[in-house]
Write a protein that holds these residues in place. Structure first.
Motif, PDB file in Angstrom:
ATOM      1  N   SER A 194      -6.196   1.630  -5.064  1.00 17.53           N
ATOM      2  CA  SER A 194      -4.883   1.012  -4.992  1.00 17.53           C
ATOM      3  C   SER A 194      -4.728   0.145  -3.753  1.00 17.53           C
ATOM      4  O   SER A 194      -4.065  -0.887  -3.802  1.00 17.53           O
ATOM      5  CB  SER A 194      -3.796   2.086  -5.024  1.00 17.53           C
ATOM      6  N   ALA A 199       3.964   1.484  -0.977  1.00 21.41           N
ATOM      7  CA  ALA A 199       4.723   1.608  -2.214  1.00 21.41           C
ATOM      8  C   ALA A 199       3.847   2.095  -3.351  1.00 21.41           C
ATOM      9  O   ALA A 199       4.305   2.805  -4.239  1.00 21.41           O
ATOM     10  CB  ALA A 199       5.339   0.253  -2.575  1.00 21.41           C
ATOM     11  N   GLY A 200       2.574   1.697  -3.330  1.00 17.68           N
ATOM     12  CA  GLY A 200       1.697   2.056  -4.434  1.00 17.68           C
ATOM     13  C   GLY A 200       1.027   3.400  -4.248  1.00 17.68           C
ATOM     14  O   GLY A 200       0.232   3.820  -5.086  1.00 17.68           O
ATOM     15  N   TRP A 201       1.278   4.026  -3.137  1.00 15.98           N
ATOM     16  CA  TRP A 201       0.585   5.294  -2.834  1.00 15.98           C
ATOM     17  C   TRP A 201       0.857   6.365  -3.839  1.00 15.98           C
ATOM     18  O   TRP A 201       1.976   6.618  -4.182  1.00 15.98           O
ATOM     19  CB  TRP A 201       1.016   5.758  -1.420  1.00 15.98           C
ATOM     20  N   GLY A 242      -0.271  -2.062  -7.259  1.00 12.23           N
ATOM     21  CA  GLY A 242      -0.018  -3.021  -6.182  1.00 12.23           C
ATOM     22  C   GLY A 242       1.377  -2.895  -5.608  1.00 12.23           C
ATOM     23  O   GLY A 242       1.849  -3.822  -4.941  1.00 12.23           O
ATOM     24  N   GLY A 243       2.024  -1.757  -5.848  1.00  8.99           N
ATOM     25  CA  GLY A 243       3.369  -1.555  -5.301  1.00  8.99           C
ATOM     26  C   GLY A 243       4.330  -2.611  -5.777  1.00  8.99           C
ATOM     27  O   GLY A 243       5.207  -3.061  -5.034  1.00  8.99           O
ATOM     28  N   GLY A 299       3.213  -0.167 -12.017  1.00 12.79           N
ATOM     29  CA  GLY A 299       3.157   0.511 -10.727  1.00 12.79           C
ATOM     30  C   GLY A 299       2.038   0.058  -9.824  1.00 12.79           C
ATOM     31  O   GLY A 299       2.008   0.418  -8.647  1.00 12.79           O
ATOM     32  N   ALA A 337       8.585  -2.604  -5.613  1.00  8.20           N
ATOM     33  CA  ALA A 337       9.048  -2.457  -4.236  1.00  8.20           C
ATOM     34  C   ALA A 337       8.645  -3.653  -3.386  1.00  8.20           C
ATOM     35  O   ALA A 337       9.448  -4.198  -2.616  1.00  8.20           O
ATOM     36  CB  ALA A 337       8.473  -1.167  -3.640  1.00  8.20           C
ATOM     37  N   VAL A 370       0.849  -1.195   0.000  1.00  4.56           N
ATOM     38  CA  VAL A 370       0.000   0.000   0.000  1.00  4.56           C
ATOM     39  C   VAL A 370       0.887   1.249   0.000  1.00  4.56           C
ATOM     40  O   VAL A 370       0.676   2.185  -0.778  1.00  4.56           O
ATOM     41  CB  VAL A 370      -0.940  -0.026   1.213  1.00  4.56           C
ATOM     42  N   SER A 406      -3.522  -3.619  -3.837  1.00  4.77           N
ATOM     43  CA  SER A 406      -2.343  -4.071  -3.092  1.00  4.77           C
ATOM     44  C   SER A 406      -2.678  -5.278  -2.231  1.00  4.77           C
ATOM     45  O   SER A 406      -1.946  -6.282  -2.226  1.00  4.77           O
ATOM     46  CB  SER A 406      -1.830  -2.935  -2.195  1.00  4.77           C
TER      47      SER A 406
END
Lengths: 597, 458
Positions: free
Chosen positions: B195, A595-597, B262-263, B260, B266, A593, B199
């Motif tokens: 998002s 990272a995707g912000w 679902g993060g 990009g 990273a 969450v 995620s």
């Protein structure tokens, strides 16, 4: 053909050397065979005057060529080589001897046929190296090796002049050809002439280098016979004769060379007269006789110098072979102990007599004519030069007579007569004949027929005077009570001592001083660096090492602790696995969450 | 819609071989059941040939859920080849076992699941393939019916069940926010979805795939199963299902997720770093070679996640993952084959192996140095590509962590390698078939490393 002439003896010599002891039995026959072939080639080359053009260094043309002067010399070298090898074959030398002799003579052949400085230097150097090997032929004994060192170092030091001359030639005339040297640009021409003169004087044992020839006596007699006649010492004289245009062009060099030759002839004549050892006497006489050749080259009489060279080659090889024969038969070369030797070995005695009388300049033998041809040229230059030369010729008559009467006087009673090998007699007879008749070379017309540059002039009254002087001197020696032998002459003018005191010792002193400097300062600095290493290491060991070591140990300890920690989750209990997986997943959701912000 | 069954011929070959093996096993006497192994091997070889032929054809999609592209080709060939090696390893220990034929059939079915996992482009098919790959493996883990095996099977099953359920939840969530389960649909649908929900769905879906791949947080079963299950089964479950799992992860990351979402980079990068670090650290103190190898596979899985994280960010990611996974499979099987050949689990038993059995010892050295990443082995090339992918995808810190872990890993591999050179204290009789497999794997590992240029050209 010319290439075959220059390559055959060194190739055969190298082959013999490489084969070594296995070829010992075949070596004499092979050596004589090769020498015969070389003589045939040399005669053919002298007749046809072949030229081979090639460049040893790319861009610097040169090559081998036979002209009148070279033709006479190649025939002389080949003849003397054959005579000496036949003599040596009778005395059973091995493959090493014949290999070195062939290489030695081959180098001389290259030297006299070279038309550029590179090839000349090659022949020159190989000849020097071979002279070292031959003088030190008995290498198991200390004295010959030491003598070889002295001889080699001396000639080698003088050789540097030839290298310098080559450099100056390149600078002055942009060519390495010998014929171009005379036309070199101004400062370079003089420098090149100086270098070449230095090298030639060193090689032909003129003053002040004469002492090495005394040392060269340490070699076997056939070696002396070759080294003193047609090779090595002759090379220096040849170079001066060959470079006569250069000497003439500079002006001063001709005069200098003429005086050097005349003074050597005079002083070394005195030295020869004072010797008590037959071979030493002959060695000093070589210096003196070469002095006449050098005088001829300096005074502008190329035909006279050449004729002197050829006639002297025959005479001196003959005398050394005779001395060698007696040395082998009687075990001595002291003049006092050789009384009656000529009577016991009559053939050798007769041959020696012919050679010695020729050396004395007795008419009508060879050296009488050739020497006076040189003296005539000297007289035209300056009366003083002529006077010195005439005095030198009187001395040469005196020492020749001294040697002659030493071996003919008295009779021997001691010991048994060792028969002389048949094969050894042949060269003696031929060389003796040559020693008598080679004077024809000095007659006008002969030199022209041989195509030697320059004019042949013989002065009749002068000839008569010198012949009478020689005869008178011989008689005087015959009836003299004692022959003066001052210490300075007996010890070769103290030349070797002077060289030791003036050059060797200062050089060693300088070397020692430099070595001390090296030890104290250069080495000291290195040692200081080396000492500072452990010191710095100690400092690092006490100070930094502990901390670094601690760091490494700490990393290791940390890793072990972490490893133990990493095994903790593996409890083996499924419910803890579940809990951990759930918590981790929740954390991962948070990571995703964020990272995707 | 393309529904031509010939396009999934390699999978069909395996399936037919499994069914034939099962039917044959019913009628064959116990001492003749080895014939089932031949049937299964024949099916695998046939599958390999068909897969190799397929690899030369253009990409296509079958049944709207099954993609035949380079990822599938490499997955098929690697799975089939690895399974063939496992069959050779398993044939010896289960010879004349009462349920010998079932053993082979279960291996084949699990391998089929792994192949399907790598090829599917629909979340529901992924779930089905997950189950197909997992359930035969649970049975295999407990095949020995001994206390350790049973415990291992139970733990394996419980972890699989838990994370499988989480995965199903993830699929549901993604279906909800993305309005579909096909990757193409999801890619379009997830772009506008909230998002946080994406995620959560991605993490939940990953739970199952990471369980198969044996990485954090699904790594708990790996050491227990590797130590408790029969060695051949341990070699299988730490190799074959992973191939499918990594292929599925790569495909999901590059085809189903919009950039990009679902993060992705990273999230996977964190998992990769945690996995390799945990695996390496835990391997430090192990004296049991199977446990050591188990943690080694965990750390290798961490390296393999690096290109997965870079999926979609760089073209190098796919090449790196596919080459590394093949190199890993052959190297891991080689190491396990040595353990099987030696028949000993304690580190001390391997002292002086290079003297008692030079060929086997050399194979072990090649495989272990391969794990470290020593040229000219295949894993070295894989690691180079992996570092390249990480740097190319601008994840330098991940490359640094991987490099640090590689250095640390030398420690425990050397703990195993160094005693091999010492004087042996007892004779060791290596099993012949397993030794042959070990040597073959080592030779192939070096050949793949030396011939990497040829292998990477297509």
């Amino acid at each position: 053909m010319i290439v075959a002439l220059a390559v055959t003896p060194p190739a055969a010599g190298a082959l013999l050397l490489l084969t070594g002891r296995r070829a010992d039995r075949a070596a004499p026959a092979a050596g004589v065979l090769v020498a015969t072939a070389v003589l045939a080639l040399a005669v053919a080359a002298a007749v046809t005057c072949p030229v081979a053009r090639f460049a040893v260094l790319p861009g610097w043309p040169g090559g081998l060529a036979v002209d009148g002067l070279s033709g006479v010399l190649v025939v002389t070298v080949a003849s003397v080589l054959l005579a000496i090898l036949v003599f040596a074959a009778a005395y059973g030398y091995g493959a090493r001897f014949f290999g070195l002799m062939l290489l030695f003579a081959g180098a001389m052949l290259v030297t006299v046929t070279a038309s550029d400085l590179v090839l000349l230097l090659m022949g020159w150097e190989v000849m020097g190296a071979m002279s070292y090997a031959l003088i030190g032929y008995e290498w198991r004994e200390a004295e010959p090796v030491r003598s070889a060192d002295v001889a080699f170092l001396t000639t080698r030091a003088a050789d540097l002049g030839l290298y310098a001359a080559a450099g100056f030639a390149v600078a002055g005339s942009h060519s390495l050809a010998l014929s171009a040297l005379g036309g070199a640009a101004e400062p370079w021409r003089d420098l090149a002439a100086a270098g070449a003169v230095l090298a030639a004087l060193g090689k032909s044992a003129q003053l002040p280098f004469s002492f090495w020839l005394s040392r060269a006596m340490a070699g076997p007699s056939p070696v002396s016979a070759l080294l003193h006649s047609a090779t090595m010492v002759a090379a220096g004289a040849y170079l001066l004769l060959r470079l006569h245009p250069l000497l003439a062009a500079t002006g001063w060099a001709g005069t200098f060379v003429a005086w050097a030759g005349a003074v050597t002839a005079l002083l070394l004549g005195a030295v020869a007269l004072a010797q008590r050892d037959l071979k030493q006497l002959l060695a000093a006489s070589t210096c003196a006789q070469i002095g006449f050749m050098v005088l001829g080259a300096g005074a502008g009489s190329v035909p006279g110098g050449t004729a002197q060279l050829v006639a002297h080659a025959a005479v001196k090889s003959l005398l050394f072979l005779c001395a060698g024969a007696w040395l082998t038969a009687l075990g001595t070369k002291q003049l006092d102990e050789l009384h009656g030797a000529a009577r016991r070995y009559r053939l050798v005695g007769a041959a020696f007599g012919a050679g010695a009388l020729s050396l004395a300049g007795l008419p009508p033998l060879a050296l009488w004519v050739t020497k006076d041809e040189v003296l005539t040229a000297a007289a035209e230059r300056s009366p003083a030069l002529f006077a010195v030369g005439l005095a030198a010729s009187v001395l040469s008559a005196a020492y020749a007579a001294k040697a002659l009467f030493a071996v003919w006087r008295g009779t021997r009673t001691d010991g048994a007569r060792v028969p002389m090998p048949m094969l050894a007699r042949l060269p003696l007879v031929i060389l003796a004949a040559a020693a008598c008749v080679l004077g024809v070379l000095g007659l006008p017309g002969v030199a022209d027929a041989l195509d030697i540059p320059g004019e042949t002039r013989v002065n009749g009254p002068e000839l008569a005077v010198s012949g009478v002087l020689a005869a008178v001197t011989i008689l005087a020696v015959r009836f003299a009570r004692t022959i003066p032998a001052p210490a300075w002459a007996a010890d070769w003018l103290f030349l070797e001592r002077a060289a030791r005191a003036g050059i060797v010792r200062p050089a060693f002193a300088l070397a020692r001083a430099l070595a001390r400097f090296d030890d104290r300062f250069v080495d000291g600095a290195v040692r200081a660096v080396a000492r500072s290493g452990p010191w710095a290491a100690g400092l690092a060991g006490r100070g930094a090492e502990l901390r670094l070591d601690g760091l490494v140990t700490g990393v290791g300890r940390g890793a072990r602790r972490l490893a133990a920690l990493a095994r903790r989750p593996q409890t083996g209990l499924v419910h803890t696995y579940y809990a951990q997986a759930a918590v981790l997943l929740a954390v991962l959701v948070a990571v995703a969450v964020l990272a995707g912000w | 819609m393309n529904e031509n069954p010939a396009d999934v011929a390699p999978e069909l070959c395996v399936l037919i071989a499994a069914v034939l093996g099962l039917v044959n096993g019913l009628f064959l006497p116990r001492t003749r059941q080895w014939r089932v192994a031949l049937v299964c091997a024949a099916g695998l070889v046939a599958g390999l040939v068909v897969a190799a032929v397929d690899a030369t054809r253009p990409d296509l999609v079958v049944f709207d859920a099954f993609v035949v592209d380079p990822i599938t080709h490499v997955t098929r060939i690697t799975v089939l080849g690895a399974t063939l090696l496992v069959l050779a390893l398993a044939a010896g220990p289960v010879r004349d076992h009462p349920r010998e034929s079932e053993h082979y059939v279960l291996i084949l079915l699990s391998a089929l699941g792994a192949m399907a996992l790598g090829a599917s482009s629909d979340l529901l098919v992924v779930v089905a393939a997950y189950l197909l790959a997992s359930i035969p493996a649970y049975a295999l883990a407990g095949f020995g019916k001994d206390a350790h095996g049973t415990e291992a099977a139970l733990k394996y099953y419980l972890m699989g069940a838990f994370l499988g359920v989480v995965m199903l939840a993830g699929v549901t969530l993604l279906y909800g926010v993305g309005r579909g389960t096909a990757y193409g649909t999801l890619r379009a649908g997830l772009a506008g979805a909230p998002s946080a929900a994406v995620s959560a769905g991605v993490v939940a879906l990953l739970a199952g795939l990471l369980f198969k791949a044996g990485t954090v947080p699904g790594q708990f079963w790996v050491p227990d199963v590797t130590e408790g299950a029969p060695p051949a089964v341990a070699a299988f479950v730490t190799t074959v299902p992973k191939i499918g799992a990594f292929a599925a992860l790569l495909r999901f990351g590059s085809e189903a997720l919009p950039p990009g979402a679902g993060g992705w980079p990273a999230l996977v990068a964190v998992i990769a770093a945690a996995t390799m670090t945990l695996g390496n650290l835990a391997a430090f103190g192990q004296d049991n070679v199977r446990r050591l190898l188990a943690y080694s596979t965990v750390s290798q899985a961490g390296y393999l996640l690096v290109p997965v994280a870079m999926a979609g960010r760089t073209d190098l990611a796919r090449t790196a993952l596919l080459f590394y996974v093949a190199a890993y499979a052959v190297t891991n099987l080689g190491a396990f084959a040595v353990v099987l050949a030696a028949g000993r689990d304690d580190l001390a038993a391997y002292t002086g192996l290079l003297r008692t059995s030079p060929l086997l010892g050399l194979s072990l050295v090649v495989c272990l140095l391969g794990f470290v990443g020593t040229p000219p082995t295949a894993v070295f090339v894989g690691k180079v590509l992996m570092f390249g992918a990480a740097l190319d995808g601008r994840y330098a810190w991940l490359a640094a962590v991987a490099a640090l872990n590689t250095v640390a890993s030398v420690f425990y591999y050397l703990r195993w390698i160094v005693p091999l050179f010492r004087r042996p204290d007892g004779a060791l009789r290596p099993a012949r078939a397993a030794s042959a497999v070990a040597v073959a794997a080592a030779v192939f590992s070096v050949a793949l490393g030396v011939g990497a240029g040829v292998a990477l050209t297509p």
